[in-house]
Design a protein around this motif. Structure first.
Motif, PDB file in Angstrom:
ATOM      1  N   PRO A   6       0.763  -1.252  -0.003  1.00  0.00           N
ATOM      2  CA  PRO A   6      -0.130  -0.008   0.088  1.00  0.00           C
ATOM      3  C   PRO A   6       0.814   1.119  -0.068  1.00  0.00           C
ATOM      4  O   PRO A   6       0.494   2.263  -0.590  1.00  0.00           O
ATOM      5  CB  PRO A   6      -0.771  -0.179   1.252  1.00  0.00           C
ATOM      6  N   LEU A  52      -8.427   7.365  -3.149  1.00  0.00           N
ATOM      7  CA  LEU A  52      -8.958   6.292  -2.192  1.00  0.00           C
ATOM      8  C   LEU A  52     -10.267   6.266  -2.434  1.00  0.00           C
ATOM      9  O   LEU A  52     -11.079   7.221  -2.580  1.00  0.00           O
ATOM     10  CB  LEU A  52      -8.231   6.515  -0.825  1.00  0.00           C
ATOM     11  N   TRP A 103      -5.912   3.725  -2.963  1.00  0.00           N
ATOM     12  CA  TRP A 103      -6.245   2.595  -2.378  1.00  0.00           C
ATOM     13  C   TRP A 103      -7.600   2.308  -2.396  1.00  0.00           C
ATOM     14  O   TRP A 103      -8.463   3.181  -2.405  1.00  0.00           O
ATOM     15  CB  TRP A 103      -5.809   3.324  -0.847  1.00  0.00           C
TER      16      TRP A 103
END
Length: 353
Positions: A40, A84, A46
């Protein structure tokens, strides 16, 4: 037109859900970027399991990761530097417009395409790097290059200063079709709507995301020396980049010697050496390396990563699921938006002793 391989970080998902997301992400439609799961900290975007999240404050959340473990990562959303999205259901009291359904391939694909739109500046840098790789040999005399499409200026490249300026709204497809005009008398002026980029950053962006072998032939045969630590953000390096730099500053080596010393797969080694080369980190000239040795050693120390953690992580890195915890090298570093969480949270009280 070549498309980049983009890194996807999966946080908080169970292994079965993570495997499904990984499979869906890898099914790239023709003409679109390919997504691969990765550490990550090194990811371009993400996906986060909403049921693994606890809200600590207005911007701060804790993510239990890997799924089912006692490890927790703290994320301050104000520091986030990449797109994300959270998989529903979201925790109570937590609002985000960026969410998706992890059990729906359509929802996951739509989210990835939104990521790709957000990442257009990075994809444009990739497209510029792809063109530069093919053309730099023609510009050994220096000078300036104007990249234009239908009379519109998209980029200005100053070969002598090793700098580029890129029109912020420029699309990757525009750069792939553009005309390149080279000359010593072209203007170096940069319009205000352009972003300035060192060329070594552009080339790194390309080298770490291409499927091509970008390592020049002579660098496969001759002894390699660390010329400098590439002038890049610390969190752009992975374990192999860092270990390669340490290996070469301790003892210069050929690719075949590095293969023997490290045991890494040849394609993986060549890919990482290629990235360091295009970022200006390597040379085959021992005198050039020797002149820069003091500065190079100082730059290595300045990375401030723990040596023991690097070695232990590197030994276990290969064969490890990309959905496991982020690398110990980077998750402890001040350079990362993801930090190891300490102390108990509400999730602990739910979990019980």
């Amino acid at each position: 037109m070549e498309q980049p391989v983009l890194g996807l970080g999966l946080l908080g998902f169970s292994e079965s859900v993570g495997v499904r997301l990984q499979a869906w992400a890898a099914q790239a439609p023709a003409g679109w970027p390919e997504w691969r799961t990765c550490d990550p900290h090194l990811a371009d975007a993400w996906m986060i399991a909403g049921d693994a999240v606890e809200v600590l404050g207005r911007d701060e959340v804790v993510i239990r990761h890997p799924h089912g473990s006692d490890e927790r990562l703290t994320l301050n959303r104000a520091e986030v530097d990449r797109p994300l999205a959270f998989a529903a259901p979201l925790p109570e009291g937590f609002a985000s417009a960026e969410f998706f359904e992890a059990d729906s391939e359509t929802s996951v694909r739509q989210r990835l395409q939104r990521f790709e739109g957000w990442l257009r500046p990075l994809r444009s840098q990739f497209a510029l790097g792809a063109q530069l790789l093919e053309r730099l040999g023609d510009y050994r005399s220096g000078g300036v290059v104007h990249v234009t499409l239908s009379g519109k200026l998209l980029a200005v490249i100053d070969i002598q200063r090793w700098q580029a300026a890129l029109l912020i709204p420029a699309r990757p497809v525009d750069l792939s079709m553009a005309e390149w005009v080279h000359g010593p008398s072209l203007s170096k002026d940069v319009p205000p709507s352009f972003i300035r980029l060192p060329l070594h950053r552009v080339m790194w962006t390309y080298a770490v995301r291409t499927r091509r072998d970008v390592l020049p032939g002579r660098y496969r045969e001759q002894r390699l020396y660390l010329r400098r630590v590439p002038r890049l953000p610390a969190h752009w390096f992975d374990e192999i980049h860092l270990s390669l730099m340490r290996e070469l500053i301790a003892r210069p080596a050929t690719v075949s010697q590095l293969l023997e010393r490290t045991g890494w797969p040849e394609h993986e080694l060549a890919r990482h050496i290629g990235a360091l080369y295009h970022a200006g980190g390597l040379t085959t000239d021992p005198d050039s390396a020797r002149r820069a040795e003091t500065e190079t050693r100082r730059a290595m120390v300045a990375l401030q990563f723990d040596q023991a953690d690097r070695e232990s992580e590197l030994q276990t890195h290969h064969g490890q699921s990309e959905m496991m915890g982020p690398s110990s090298i980077l998750r402890e570093a001040v350079h990362s938006p993801l930090r190891v969480s300490t102390g108990k949270t509400g999730l602990d009280s739910v979990r019980g002793p």
